[in-house]
Design a protein around this motif. Sequence first.
Motif, mmCIF file in Angstrom:
data_model
loop_
_atom_site.group_PDB
_atom_site.id
_atom_site.type_symbol
_atom_site.label_atom_id
_atom_site.label_comp_id
_atom_site.label_asym_id
_atom_site.label_seq_id
_atom_site.Cartn_x
_atom_site.Cartn_y
_atom_site.Cartn_z
ATOM 1 N N LYS A 21 0.850 -1.185 0.000
ATOM 2 C CA LYS A 21 0.000 0.000 0.000
ATOM 3 C C LYS A 21 0.889 1.239 0.000
ATOM 4 O O LYS A 21 1.973 1.234 0.587
ATOM 5 N N ARG A 44 -2.198 0.576 -4.333
ATOM 6 C CA ARG A 44 -2.464 -0.507 -3.391
ATOM 7 C C ARG A 44 -2.649 -1.770 -4.214
ATOM 8 O O ARG A 44 -3.469 -1.800 -5.132
ATOM 9 N N THR A 46 -2.945 -6.032 -3.812
ATOM 10 C CA THR A 46 -3.114 -7.117 -2.850
ATOM 11 C C THR A 46 -3.567 -8.400 -3.540
ATOM 12 O O THR A 46 -4.102 -8.379 -4.647
#
Length: 264
Positions: A21, A44, A46
């Motif tokens: 992030k 960001r 993920t």
Amino acid sequence: MRDVQNQTDARGIAIQRVGIKDAHLPFLIKTKDGGFQQVLARIRFTVSLPMEYKGTHMSRFLEILMPWSTKPLAEPEMEAMLEEALERLDAQSAEVELAFKYFIDKYAPVSGRRSILDLDCRFKGTKRRGEAMGFELGVDVPFTSLCPCSKEISAYGAHNQRSVCRVEVRFQPGEECIFIEDLAKLVEAQGSSPIYPLLKREDEKYVTEAAYENPKFVEDILRDTVLALRKLPGIAWFSLACENYESIHNHNAFAAHEEYVARP
């Protein structure tokens, strides 16, 4: 060297999102005219982590991102980026969000003077293994609003303010997303008047008088924007948050709405 991340974890908890992030990289964003604009993106990135793994490999996120930072980017490139993350990180789902300043040309309404308006924008892609990517475009669009009540009760004049509408849109699978330029134009048209970074005197006169003839509450702006977004071909969902930075109060006026768009 021993791979600690791939060691077994016995706590039985799968993690829905893990990654990086507030990474910052330059990206090339595809533009409506077929070119691209270089931006600085805050990222960001993920993936999901199965319960049996102790951790993910953080370095691989940057290894995936770096090559894409030199290629013009839109939905197909983001999907390829996410597909690579699923494979390299052995994940079932992946998500990437890029937040950046995007610049559009504005021309003063009378003098025609050119200036450049900055917009806060967001690209968000979400992908599950074996499924198409879900893509979301976000843009914060500024404009002018003028208070209908103030105009009605005042002998002369009315108070106005700078306003912003934060809009997020998703389109049906297989439908192309709207360009940033077109979404910004659609949203700013729902205010009392557009704003311009550069105005000469004749332009300022025009803008203030145009706003005076088109007064709107924050509720009016939101409802008009909802109606405009519903008409977009292929739209599946949108979210709006409209805020007027009040000029005669020490607080702001606010209205928000989101909906899934039913198709016949």
